[in-house]
Design an enzyme around this catalytic site. Structure first.
Site, short mmCIF file in Angstrom:
data_model
loop_
_atom_site.label_atom_id
_atom_site.label_comp_id
_atom_site.label_asym_id
_atom_site.label_seq_id
_atom_site.Cartn_x
_atom_site.Cartn_y
_atom_site.Cartn_z
CG ASP A 30 32.34 39.04 37.61
OD1 ASP A 30 31.60 37.99 37.72
OD2 ASP A 30 33.07 39.13 38.79
CB ILE A 31 33.16 42.88 41.63
CG1 ILE A 31 33.57 43.75 42.10
CG2 ILE A 31 33.39 41.65 41.99
CD1 ILE A 31 32.87 44.13 43.62
CG ASN A 85 29.97 28.80 37.21
OD1 ASN A 85 30.28 28.15 36.37
ND2 ASN A 85 30.63 29.87 37.62
N GLY A 91 30.53 25.47 40.85
CA GLY A 91 31.47 26.45 41.20
C GLY A 91 30.59 27.83 41.34
CD GLN A 92 24.67 29.08 42.12
OE1 GLN A 92 24.09 27.73 41.72
NE2 GLN A 92 23.71 29.91 42.16
CG HIS A 98 25.16 34.59 38.66
ND1 HIS A 98 24.83 34.10 39.62
CD2 HIS A 98 26.54 34.11 38.15
CE1 HIS A 98 26.14 33.39 40.27
NE2 HIS A 98 26.78 33.36 39.56
CG LEU A 99 23.54 33.48 31.16
CD1 LEU A 99 22.39 33.25 30.87
CD2 LEU A 99 24.32 34.47 30.34
CG HIS A 100 29.59 33.65 34.91
ND1 HIS A 100 30.65 34.79 35.48
CD2 HIS A 100 29.14 32.95 35.86
CE1 HIS A 100 30.16 34.43 36.83
NE2 HIS A 100 29.48 33.28 36.88
P1 AMP Z 1 29.70 32.25 40.57
O1 AMP Z 1 30.79 31.82 41.18
O2 AMP Z 1 29.14 31.56 39.24
O3 AMP Z 1 28.55 32.03 41.56
O4 AMP Z 1 29.77 33.82 39.98
C1 AMP Z 1 29.67 34.89 41.16
C2 AMP Z 1 30.19 36.03 40.30
O5 AMP Z 1 29.87 37.13 40.99
C3 AMP Z 1 31.84 36.10 40.52
O6 AMP Z 1 32.20 35.99 39.14
C4 AMP Z 1 31.98 37.24 41.24
O7 AMP Z 1 33.12 37.93 40.89
C5 AMP Z 1 30.74 38.01 41.07
N1 AMP Z 1 30.28 38.98 42.03
C6 AMP Z 1 30.25 38.86 43.37
N2 AMP Z 1 29.60 40.11 44.19
C7 AMP Z 1 29.56 41.02 43.02
C8 AMP Z 1 29.24 42.34 43.24
N3 AMP Z 1 28.86 43.03 44.23
N4 AMP Z 1 29.22 43.01 41.60
C9 AMP Z 1 29.43 42.22 40.82
N5 AMP Z 1 30.03 41.01 40.52
C10 AMP Z 1 30.02 40.40 41.51
#
Ligand code: AMP
Ligand code: ZN
Length: 112
Positions: A30-31, A85, A91-92, A98-100
């Site tokens: 995650d960035i 999320n 919170g999406q 995607h799965l954190h």
């Molecule tokens: P969500 O809020 O569950 O939709 O999570 C989206 C996640 O994607 C967040 O934790 C962001 O930090 C992450 N994210 C967004 N863009 C990128 C990217 N280019 N590379 C890696 N993570 C990203």
């Protein structure tokens, strides 16, 4: 999906720290990490959210993939969290499923 940031990661059009890749799944860091270990697991095919998932086997693969990542990162024994999320109240922010996978510190509950 042309305007999907995670489809661009799959295609290599946006750089990402790739952790593991198969034909069907991709894991990358995650960035904006919320824990010392914070990885995302996505399907390589675009699915907008958990609400759009028709293939339960895909979800099973994603969860087991997350477990492999946690084990490989050395966080499995102390513990980790797997989160999906979903939609605005969930919170999406990125509408590619995607799965954190979070760990490396003690996580609090309930989440914010
Ligand atoms: P969500 O809020 O569950 O939709 O999570 C989206 C996640 O994607 C967040 O934790 C962001 O930090 C992450 N994210 C967004 N863009 C990128 C990217 N280019 N590379 C890696 N993570 C990203
Ligand atoms: Zn996508």
């Amino acid at each position: 999906m042309a305007d999907c940031v995670f489809c661009k990661v799959v295609a290599g059009e946006i750089p990402a720290a790739i952790v593991k890749r198969t034909d069907r799944l991709l894991a990358f860091r995650d960035i904006n990490p919320q824990a010392p270990a914070h990885m995302l697991v996505i399907p390589t095919q675009h699915v907008a959210s958990l609400e759009q998932v028709g293939d339960g086997a895909l979800l099973g693969e994603m969860v087991l993939f997350a477990r492999e990542l946690a084990r490989a990162a050395g966080i499995a024994e102390r513990g980790y969290r797997v989160v999906i999320n979903t939609n605005p109240d969930g919170g999406q922010t990125v509408y590619h499923l995607h799965l954190h996978v979070l760990g490396g510190r003690s996580l609090t509950w309930p989440p914010g």
